[in-house]
Design an enzyme around this catalytic site. Structure first.
Site, short mmCIF file in Angstrom:
data_model
loop_
_atom_site.label_atom_id
_atom_site.label_comp_id
_atom_site.label_asym_id
_atom_site.label_seq_id
_atom_site.Cartn_x
_atom_site.Cartn_y
_atom_site.Cartn_z
N HIS A 19 0.84 -1.21 0.00
CA HIS A 19 0.00 0.00 0.00
C HIS A 19 0.88 1.25 0.00
CE1 HIS A 19 -3.06 -2.64 2.28
NE2 HIS A 19 -3.67 -2.33 1.15
N LYS A 43 -15.73 -7.63 3.80
CA LYS A 43 -14.64 -8.46 4.33
C LYS A 43 -14.65 -8.38 5.85
CE LYS A 43 -11.26 -7.81 0.61
NZ LYS A 43 -9.94 -7.24 0.32
N ARG A 92 -1.85 -6.06 -8.60
CA ARG A 92 -0.78 -7.04 -8.35
C ARG A 92 -0.81 -8.12 -9.41
NH1 ARG A 92 -2.89 -7.49 -2.39
NH2 ARG A 92 -4.67 -7.01 -3.69
P1 ADP Z 1 -9.69 -3.83 -0.93
O1 ADP Z 1 -10.46 -4.61 0.08
O2 ADP Z 1 -10.43 -2.63 -1.45
O3 ADP Z 1 -9.06 -4.64 -2.03
P2 ADP Z 1 -6.98 -3.56 0.13
O4 ADP Z 1 -6.56 -2.84 1.36
O5 ADP Z 1 -6.77 -5.02 0.08
O6 ADP Z 1 -8.51 -3.17 -0.06
O7 ADP Z 1 -6.29 -2.91 -1.13
C1 ADP Z 1 -6.44 -1.54 -1.42
C2 ADP Z 1 -5.76 -1.24 -2.74
O8 ADP Z 1 -4.35 -1.42 -2.60
C3 ADP Z 1 -6.19 -2.15 -3.89
O9 ADP Z 1 -6.19 -1.40 -5.08
C4 ADP Z 1 -5.09 -3.18 -3.93
O10 ADP Z 1 -4.95 -3.74 -5.22
C5 ADP Z 1 -3.89 -2.31 -3.58
N1 ADP Z 1 -2.81 -3.10 -3.04
C6 ADP Z 1 -2.80 -3.87 -1.94
N2 ADP Z 1 -1.61 -4.51 -1.77
C7 ADP Z 1 -0.84 -4.11 -2.82
C8 ADP Z 1 0.50 -4.42 -3.26
N3 ADP Z 1 1.25 -5.30 -2.59
N4 ADP Z 1 0.95 -3.83 -4.39
C9 ADP Z 1 0.15 -2.98 -5.08
N5 ADP Z 1 -1.11 -2.66 -4.74
C10 ADP Z 1 -1.60 -3.21 -3.63
#
Ligand code: ADP
Length: 163
Positions: A19, A43, A92
């Site tokens: 993030h 979630k 990703r």
């Molecule tokens: P959501 O439940 O909306 O997917 P997340 O917190 O899992 O929320 O992810 C928020 C955003 O950050 C999403 O666009 C996700 O693809 C991106 N993201 C999460 N981890 C990574 C990573 N390792 N590299 C790039 N983007 C990421």
């Protein structure tokens, strides 16, 4: 209203270096980045909204270009209410594509003023997710390369310490 404000929405349960990479790169592209923690995500979360906000704030520190907020209801409504027109998302592995494609299309059909822009993950974080981090932490594995120290501490507190 400006295209230079972007909303970076997500669960951030908890925030990871993946993030943070998107946040730092997003800051170079946009004048203002709003990190928006979803309140109504289906979630099941490990951390409360307040805990997630605190970890994000702790990690980012004082930064005039970044604002941390929460939202519920339709994301595009929140984006419009902030005077933004851009949703920033990270991509990703290929597995993210189908889901992100659906959501981006849905958001665009609900509010065509709002565009979703994607940033490809940086190589070291290609398979890094909050879920994986929680699994590793629950099994008492090392999470230092995945999350900042404050988040590691919070995970240990929540899931029991190793030492
Ligand atoms: P959501 O439940 O909306 O997917 P997340 O917190 O899992 O929320 O992810 C928020 C955003 O950050 C999403 O666009 C996700 O693809 C991106 N993201 C999460 N981890 C990574 C990573 N390792 N590299 C790039 N983007 C990421």
């Amino acid at each position: 209203m400006s295209n230079r404000i972007a909303v970076y929405p997500g669960s951030f349960d908890p925030i990871t270096y993946g993030h943070l990479d998107i946040i730092h790169r997003g800051m170079k592209v946009f004048d203002e980045l709003i990190i928006a923690v979803a309140r109504n995500s289906e979630k099941k979360s490990l951390f409360s909204i307040d805990e997630r906000l605190a970890m994000i704030r702790d990690t980012i520190g004082e930064n005039g270009k970044v604002r941390v907020d929460t939202f519920d209801g339709l994301l595009v409504d929140y984006v419009m209410s902030q005077g933004a027109r851009v949703i920033l998302r990270g991509l990703r592995a290929v597995s993210d594509f189908e889901y992100e494609f659906q959501i981006a299309q849905m958001n665009h059909s609900v509010q065509e003023e709002v565009e979703t822009l994607f940033m490809m993950t940086a190589v070291p974080y290609g398979y890094l997710s909050s879920s994986i981090v929680k699994e590793v932490a629950a099994l008492k594995g090392p999470v230092d390369t995945f999350v900042p120290p404050a988040v590691k501490k919070a995970l240990q507190h929540k899931l029991g310490r190793n030492e």
